[in-house]
Scaffold this active site. Structure first.
Site, PDB file in Angstrom:
ATOM      1  N   THR A   2      50.400   3.379 -17.275  1.00 17.88           N
ATOM      2  CA  THR A   2      50.704   3.285 -18.708  1.00 17.88           C
ATOM      3  C   THR A   2      51.892   4.168 -19.072  1.00 17.88           C
ATOM      4  O   THR A   2      52.770   3.746 -19.836  1.00 17.88           O
ATOM      5  CB  THR A   2      49.473   3.674 -19.551  1.00 17.88           C
ATOM      6  OG1 THR A   2      48.375   2.866 -19.141  1.00 17.88           O
ATOM      7  CG2 THR A   2      49.733   3.442 -21.032  1.00 17.88           C
ATOM      8  N   LYS A  27      48.799  -6.509 -22.268  1.00 13.88           N
ATOM      9  CA  LYS A  27      47.793  -6.003 -21.322  1.00 13.88           C
ATOM     10  C   LYS A  27      46.753  -7.109 -21.252  1.00 13.88           C
ATOM     11  O   LYS A  27      45.987  -7.322 -22.210  1.00 13.88           O
ATOM     12  CB  LYS A  27      47.204  -4.698 -21.883  1.00 13.88           C
ATOM     13  CG  LYS A  27      46.079  -4.107 -21.070  1.00 13.88           C
ATOM     14  CD  LYS A  27      46.506  -2.938 -20.212  1.00 13.88           C
ATOM     15  CE  LYS A  27      45.352  -2.466 -19.340  1.00 13.88           C
ATOM     16  NZ  LYS A  27      45.783  -1.474 -18.339  1.00 13.88           N
ATOM     17  N   SER A  49      39.655  -2.338 -19.841  1.00 10.34           N
ATOM     18  CA  SER A  49      38.300  -1.799 -19.891  1.00 10.34           C
ATOM     19  C   SER A  49      38.397  -0.302 -20.145  1.00 10.34           C
ATOM     20  O   SER A  49      39.469   0.299 -20.036  1.00 10.34           O
ATOM     21  CB  SER A  49      37.567  -2.100 -18.583  1.00 10.34           C
ATOM     22  OG  SER A  49      38.327  -1.688 -17.466  1.00 10.34           O
ATOM     23  N   ASP A  98      45.352   2.471 -23.444  1.00  8.87           N
ATOM     24  CA  ASP A  98      46.579   1.779 -23.028  1.00  8.87           C
ATOM     25  C   ASP A  98      47.119   0.865 -24.125  1.00  8.87           C
ATOM     26  O   ASP A  98      48.324   0.772 -24.330  1.00  8.87           O
ATOM     27  CB  ASP A  98      46.285   0.896 -21.804  1.00  8.87           C
ATOM     28  CG  ASP A  98      45.950   1.709 -20.571  1.00  8.87           C
ATOM     29  OD1 ASP A  98      45.777   2.930 -20.693  1.00  8.87           O
ATOM     30  OD2 ASP A  98      45.863   1.102 -19.486  1.00  8.87           O
ATOM     31  N   GLU A 155      51.349  -4.699 -18.528  1.00 11.28           N
ATOM     32  CA  GLU A 155      50.657  -3.705 -17.694  1.00 11.28           C
ATOM     33  C   GLU A 155      49.373  -4.329 -17.173  1.00 11.28           C
ATOM     34  O   GLU A 155      48.512  -4.754 -17.952  1.00 11.28           O
ATOM     35  CB  GLU A 155      50.310  -2.428 -18.489  1.00 11.28           C
ATOM     36  CG  GLU A 155      49.644  -1.403 -17.564  1.00 11.28           C
ATOM     37  CD  GLU A 155      49.061  -0.183 -18.273  1.00 11.28           C
ATOM     38  OE1 GLU A 155      49.359   0.044 -19.458  1.00 11.28           O
ATOM     39  OE2 GLU A 155      48.278   0.539 -17.612  1.00 11.28           O
ATOM     40  N   GLY A 156      49.238  -4.365 -15.856  1.00 13.32           N
ATOM     41  CA  GLY A 156      48.021  -4.890 -15.258  1.00 13.32           C
ATOM     42  C   GLY A 156      46.868  -3.927 -15.447  1.00 13.32           C
ATOM     43  O   GLY A 156      46.957  -2.915 -16.130  1.00 13.32           O
ATOM     44  N   ALA A 157      45.733  -4.255 -14.810  1.00 17.45           N
ATOM     45  CA  ALA A 157      44.540  -3.401 -14.874  1.00 17.45           C
ATOM     46  C   ALA A 157      44.168  -3.006 -13.452  1.00 17.45           C
ATOM     47  O   ALA A 157      43.934  -3.868 -12.606  1.00 17.45           O
ATOM     48  CB  ALA A 157      43.398  -4.154 -15.545  1.00 17.45           C
ATOM     49  N   GLY A 158      44.159  -1.700 -13.168  1.00 19.25           N
ATOM     50  CA  GLY A 158      43.871  -1.252 -11.802  1.00 19.25           C
ATOM     51  C   GLY A 158      45.072  -1.493 -10.906  1.00 19.25           C
ATOM     52  O   GLY A 158      46.217  -1.498 -11.354  1.00 19.25           O
TER      53      GLY A 158
HETATM   54 MG   LIG Z   1      46.957   2.127 -17.926  1.00 17.09          MG
END
Ligand SMILES: [Mg+2]
Length: 232
Positions: A18, A39, A43, A52, A113-116
């Site tokens: 982030t 995004k 979670s 984020d 922005e992806g997650a993980g």
């Molecule tokens: Mg992030």
């Protein structure tokens, strides 16, 4: 300007994605560009805490709406499909991709922005890497510059290339202030510095840059527009 964008991904969760996405967005906004922020799913988002979605939206000067930044938000701080299940729901996999469309229409550049990490799950069947392939955006691969940065980063770069994905840059994000001196190879600062140098040499001509803890700018500065236009 033709449509273009970047997909900020990580070698793992909690590597400072982030902060890197926000720095890129601010740099582009500062250059007078209409920047969208997306995004696909988040979670660990709870009311009243920094998250984020708000950080991305604020960095871009609040375009469209917060709901459009992240149409699928879950409270549990675990992988999105599991977090959705905890909430008695399910990640809408079609919406992961479709949620990008309003930003494509409203922006010159969209920073996702992806997650993980790149191979972390977004939904029951889809991984981050699958959405990247669908959206066709070049990757910004982020690692936290902790011990192991070289191995984590090279594994992610090679796996991305094996999937035929384009990589714009690697950014080492200092998720906390670095202790020690650059001249001490055993200190956090020395490890971060030496990892960046090693990766730059191994990955050249791919740009390898650093975002220091709390810094506004990625150094050395990267011309994101030139990189994105090259890949159109
Ligand atoms: Mg992030």
């Amino acid at each position: 300007m033709k449509h273009c964008g970047l997909f900020v991904t990580g070698t793992d969760t909690d590597v400072g994605k982030t902060a890197v996405a926000v720095a890129i967005v601010r740099q582009l906004v500062g250059a007078g560009i209409r920047v969208g922020v997306y995004k696909p799913v988040a979670s660990g988002v709870v009311a009243g805490a920094v998250n984020d979605v708000d950080q991305l939206w604020e960095a871009a000067d609040r375009p469209l709406s917060r709901e459009r930044v992240c149409p699928q938000v879950f409270a549990a701080p675990i992988a999105p499909p599991r977090a959705a299940r905890v909430a008695g729901s399910i990640v809408d996999e079609r919406l992961l991709c479709d949620g990008f469309s309003p930003w494509r229409a409203a922006s010159d550049v969209v920073v996702v922005e992806g997650a993980g990490g790149l191979f972390s799950p977004l939904g029951d069947t889809l991984l981050n890497v699958d959405l990247v392939a669908d959206l066709g955006l070049p990757l910004v691969i982020v690692d936290a510059a902790r011990l192991g940065a070289i191995g984590r980063t090279l594994a992610t770069v090679q796996a991305a290339r094996a999937r035929g994905l384009s990589i714009a840059a690697v950014v080492l994000s200092h998720t906390q202030p670095l202790v020690g001196s650059l001249a001490d190879p055993v200190s956090d600062a020395g490890i971060a510095h030496d990892s960046a140098g090693d990766l730059a040499a191994r990955l050249a001509p791919l740009p390898v840059a650093v975002l220091a803890h709390g810094a506004a700018l990625i150094e050395p500065q990267i011309d994101w527009l030139a990189i994105m236009e090259d890949r159109l």
